[in-house]
Write an enzyme that holds these catalytic residues in place. Structure first.
Site, PDB file in Angstrom:
ATOM      1  N   ASP A  11       0.821  -1.219   0.000  1.00 53.99           N
ATOM      2  CA  ASP A  11       0.000   0.000   0.000  1.00 53.99           C
ATOM      3  C   ASP A  11       0.854   1.268   0.000  1.00 53.99           C
ATOM      4  O   ASP A  11       0.429   2.309   0.508  1.00 53.99           O
ATOM      5  CB  ASP A  11      -0.947   0.013   1.210  1.00 53.99           C
ATOM      6  CG  ASP A  11      -1.722  -1.285   1.357  1.00 53.99           C
ATOM      7  OD1 ASP A  11      -2.341  -1.698   0.368  1.00 53.99           O
ATOM      8  OD2 ASP A  11      -1.686  -1.884   2.445  1.00 53.99           O
ATOM      9  N   GLY A  38      -3.978  -4.948  -4.811  1.00 59.22           N
ATOM     10  CA  GLY A  38      -4.857  -3.875  -5.247  1.00 59.22           C
ATOM     11  C   GLY A  38      -4.085  -2.587  -5.432  1.00 59.22           C
ATOM     12  O   GLY A  38      -3.645  -1.980  -4.461  1.00 59.22           O
ATOM     13  N   HIS A  39      -3.876  -2.185  -6.691  1.00 58.84           N
ATOM     14  CA  HIS A  39      -3.187  -0.928  -6.983  1.00 58.84           C
ATOM     15  C   HIS A  39      -4.223   0.116  -7.375  1.00 58.84           C
ATOM     16  O   HIS A  39      -4.932  -0.053  -8.362  1.00 58.84           O
ATOM     17  CB  HIS A  39      -2.186  -1.113  -8.130  1.00 58.84           C
ATOM     18  CG  HIS A  39      -0.980  -1.904  -7.740  1.00 58.84           C
ATOM     19  ND1 HIS A  39      -0.017  -2.285  -8.650  1.00 58.84           N
ATOM     20  CD2 HIS A  39      -0.577  -2.375  -6.545  1.00 58.84           C
ATOM     21  CE1 HIS A  39       0.930  -2.963  -8.018  1.00 58.84           C
ATOM     22  NE2 HIS A  39       0.600  -3.029  -6.746  1.00 58.84           N
ATOM     23  N   GLN A 223       2.161  -6.479  -3.631  1.00 67.16           N
ATOM     24  CA  GLN A 223       2.469  -6.532  -2.193  1.00 67.16           C
ATOM     25  C   GLN A 223       3.780  -5.776  -1.936  1.00 67.16           C
ATOM     26  O   GLN A 223       3.984  -4.735  -2.537  1.00 67.16           O
ATOM     27  CB  GLN A 223       2.505  -7.974  -1.687  1.00 67.16           C
ATOM     28  CG  GLN A 223       1.146  -8.641  -1.608  1.00 67.16           C
ATOM     29  CD  GLN A 223       0.769  -9.350  -2.890  1.00 67.16           C
ATOM     30  OE1 GLN A 223       1.612  -9.873  -3.604  1.00 67.16           O
ATOM     31  NE2 GLN A 223      -0.497  -9.379  -3.181  1.00 67.16           N
TER      32      GLN A 223
END
Length: 424
Positions: A11, A38-39, A223
């Protein structure tokens, strides 16, 4: 080939950075993980989250490769492509995607294994996203899985049925709630038929041919370093290798061909799920930082744990990856603080360590703090290096001195254009 990876627990803002710098590349290649990543990227003022697709998908001139080390859920892949086609009004984007024929498929039963392991008192609770990633990699290593290229095999449907039936019965026997078997099977095969619309190839050959023709390739990691299966804070890690060297294995590229390695770090730390977090803060200050920074999972929407910047862990990540250039994000979130805390070392058993592996820091470790003057400026007004406040310049200089590498980019906000290049 250049590589971009996260240096913390994920993140860090990798998607935005890749989206911005990818315009200078011919190929963006994703090298690890699956739909658990999740980008988040702002495109035409829309916040779009990419899970499997590489972050160069918005540029018509870029080939977007999903490499051999990635695990692909056909249903999640189809949903992401169709949603993005609708959001961008771009039906042709599927022609910019290439799938490795050797990438492994996430079977529908794997998610239920994830659920079982997370909810059963007989197993550790890791805090997984329950996307079936670990069971896929496990069955890959056991040589009991199917790959993308297998969808063209005459035996594919029968082999999938055999695997699903065996696992379905095992899960039922363990008491796991399951949908109808036929539904799982039919939906999976239908999604695999969608994969046939995408170019499937030996992507390692395509990448190496591009490099031999002086094309520019950027390897994109999912990640982050401290979640690496071997070098992260085990067992609270992801199920793939997240460090830069994994790009060579996944994409089939010699280490001799690597040039720049970009490492992305926040000006503070966050992590999702369980595991040690030595600089974590709690209470109202943590809530304020979480809300201001939008620290909720791009994929799961889970609130992220927050804490101050951890230099010993950051040095460790830089060492593992051979980072050549740093990217600093979310310094704007710390604006308004009178002081900015940084953990510069740990006292462990009366020994001071300024470089530590995550597994060597336990609850008895005491952070050694340094407090730098804070900054207070509307970051929307910063669009060049000269406008960066002196306190933030001192913060960046301190990082460069401690980490021995330059901060190449400074993110000044969530939008793709809110990024400035630093340096002489």
């Amino acid at each position: 080939m250049d590589i971009l990876i996260g240096l913390q627990w994920g993140d860090e803002g990798k998607g935005k950075i890749i989206d911005l710098i990818s315009r200078d590349y011919d190929i963006i290649a994703r090298f690890n993980g699956g739909a658990n990543a999740g980008h988040s990227i702002y495109h035409n003022d829309k916040r779009i989250t990419l899970k499997l697709l590489p972050s160069g998908i918005f540029y018509p001139h870029i080939k977007n490769i999903i490499g051999t080390g990635v695990v692909i859920d056909p249903l999640a892949f189809r949903a992401e492509v169709e949603q993005l086609q609708a959001a961008l009004s771009d039906a042709d984007l599927i022609h910019r995607i290439l799938l490795s024929a050797k990438a492994h498929l996430v079977l529908p039963t794997y998610k239920y294994w994830d659920m079982y392991f997370e909810e059963s008192p007989q197993y550790r609770t890791i805090g997984t996203t329950k996307n079936g990633i670990a069971p896929t990699y496990s069955n890959k290593i056991l040589r009991q899985n199917v790959r993308v290229g297998d969808i063209f095999s005459n035996n594919f449907e029968a082999e999938v049925l055999q695997i699903l039936t065996r696992q379905y019965l095992d899960l039922q026997a363990l008491g796991q709630d399951m949908p109808m078997m036929q539904e799982l099977y039919d939906d999976f095969l239908e999604a695999c038929n969608f994969l046939k619309k995408i170019q499937i190839a030996d992507t390692e050959i395509i990448i190496n041919e591009a490099l031999s023709n002086n094309k520019k390739v950027l390897a994109e990691g999912a990640q982050a370093t401290l979640l690496d299966i071997d070098h992260g804070s085990y067992p609270y890690v992801t199920s793939s290798n997240t460090i830069a060297s994994a790009a060579c294995v996944s994409l089939g590229v010699s280490p001799k061909l690597i040039d720049k390695i970009y490492g992305v770090t926040k000006a503070y730390c966050t992590r999702v799920g369980n595991g040690l977090f030595p600089t974590e803060i709690t209470g109202s200050l943590a809530d304020e930082l979480r809300e201001k920074g939008g620290e909720f999972g791009s994929n799961t929407k889970r609130p992220r744990r927050v804490g101050w910047l951890d230099l010993p862990a950051l040095k460790y990540a830089i060492m593992l990856n051979g980072v050549t250039d740093l990217v600093l994000t979310k310094a704007d979130i710390l604006s308004g603080m009178s002081e900015v805390p940084i953990c510069t070392a740990y006292e462990i058993n009366s020994e001071t360590r300024d470089l530590t592996a995550p597994t060597s820091v336990d609850d008895s470790a005491r952070p050694v703090w340094k407090f730098l003057d804070g900054w207070d400026i509307p970051f929307s007004k910063i669009n060049q290096q000269a406008q960066v406040p002196k306190e933030l310049k001192l913060f960046i200089s301190f990082l460069e001195e401690e980490l021995k590498i330059p901060v190449k980019y400074l993110s000044t906000g969530p939008q793709r254009e809110e990024l400035i290049i630093l340096g002489n």
